[in-house]
Scaffold this active site. Sequence first.
Site, short mmCIF file in Angstrom:
data_model
loop_
_atom_site.label_atom_id
_atom_site.label_comp_id
_atom_site.label_asym_id
_atom_site.label_seq_id
_atom_site.Cartn_x
_atom_site.Cartn_y
_atom_site.Cartn_z
CB SER A 189 -0.96 -0.04 1.20
OG SER A 189 -1.97 0.92 1.08
CG ASP A 343 -6.74 -2.11 -3.97
OD1 ASP A 343 -7.17 -1.06 -3.46
OD2 ASP A 343 -5.55 -2.46 -3.92
CG HIS A 373 -5.98 -1.72 -0.22
ND1 HIS A 373 -4.99 -1.46 -1.14
CD2 HIS A 373 -5.55 -1.16 0.95
CE1 HIS A 373 -4.03 -0.76 -0.58
NE2 HIS A 373 -4.35 -0.56 0.69
#
Length: 399
Positions: A189, A343, A373
């Site tokens: 991320s 995501d 995610h």
Amino acid sequence: MGSKIILLLVVGVLTAYYVYTPLPDNIEEPWKVTALCITLKTVTTLAHFGEVLGISHYMKTVMFLMIFLDVPPRSDENVTVTDTDFNNVPVRVYIPNRKSEALRRAIFYIHGGGCSLGSFAYFAYDMLSRRTVNRLDAVVISTNYRLAPKYHFPNQFEDVYNSLKWFMRQDILKKYGVDPKRIGVSGDSAGGNLAAAVSQQLLDDPDVKIKLKIQSLIYPALQVLDMDLPSFRENAHFPTLTKALSVRFWSEYFTTDRSLEKAMFFNQHVPMESSHLFKFVNWSSLLPENFKKGHFYNSPTYGTYELSKKYPGFLDVRAAPLLAEDNKLRNLPLTYVITCQHDVLRDEGIMYVTRLRNAGVRVTHNHIEDGFHGVLSYYGLNIRYRLENQYLSWLSENL
């Protein structure tokens, strides 16, 4: 009696509305994912109300609740774990206990959390580091960095870069028994963003003589120019990372001025003077056909120059690695990119894969059709263990 029934019905309807989370049909173990989403909704709702009531900043509330999931540096029969500093940046070091006459490979890991949350002490990152040590017989350095809203860009980038640069010194590598030809950087991320950014920055640093062997980017955030990608449209309300939360993370990275957040959400933050940068994030040319799915590209709606003048970070390649020129990309190391179908960040990861391949970089793209995610951080899900195994297998074969 009638009023009690009405009250129960109202409570029931509100509870059902709160609990109900529409999930894509291909999500495995939907009840577990629903329970996860309810937990995340509860945390974000508490943070929202705390901010509305003036009790605490949104990110500070979430961070406070996450602290209860941190673990201390515990060594065991397989690994020695210590907390220390690299160039005044806190890191957690994992060293295999098994004897080895040969130098070991190493992973420098950067945690996620939107540059506002998280720590190397978070139990999921601690477990991943331990499994990496055990599977690869590798040294793992897991770094922290200063977080928003107290600190803004470029502090996060500079902390990670200074920590990595310190680690790549010959004397430090010798201290930890690391092979200088087998060092990789990895992150998820926001950590994937920082991993991509420092990998690019190392190419221009004359003080760094050692080259990375690989970079591994796990559902990375790579740009903030276009917040209207197909993946943002399709997954705007998926609870593990909504579009609104993604925009909030990005804006907090640069400022606590909520006007930037509002402009970003409506995709009206990039000034006409920076219109040339859109070629690097034009999904109509960079996404494969199967990810466009009938979406139509909307030409940018330009924002004011004043906003970008006050907060130029969102146009900086160190914050948005997808903005790098091709002549920079072509010198990057072997790359592994994980993207998830459900995501909001999916498309920027895929566009980076396209641009890297066009520049001649060898890339392995692992797209998880039933992924979402943050999945690597959610223990108890089958998909998490599969993804971890794929990630560690790739590292084992390529680092």
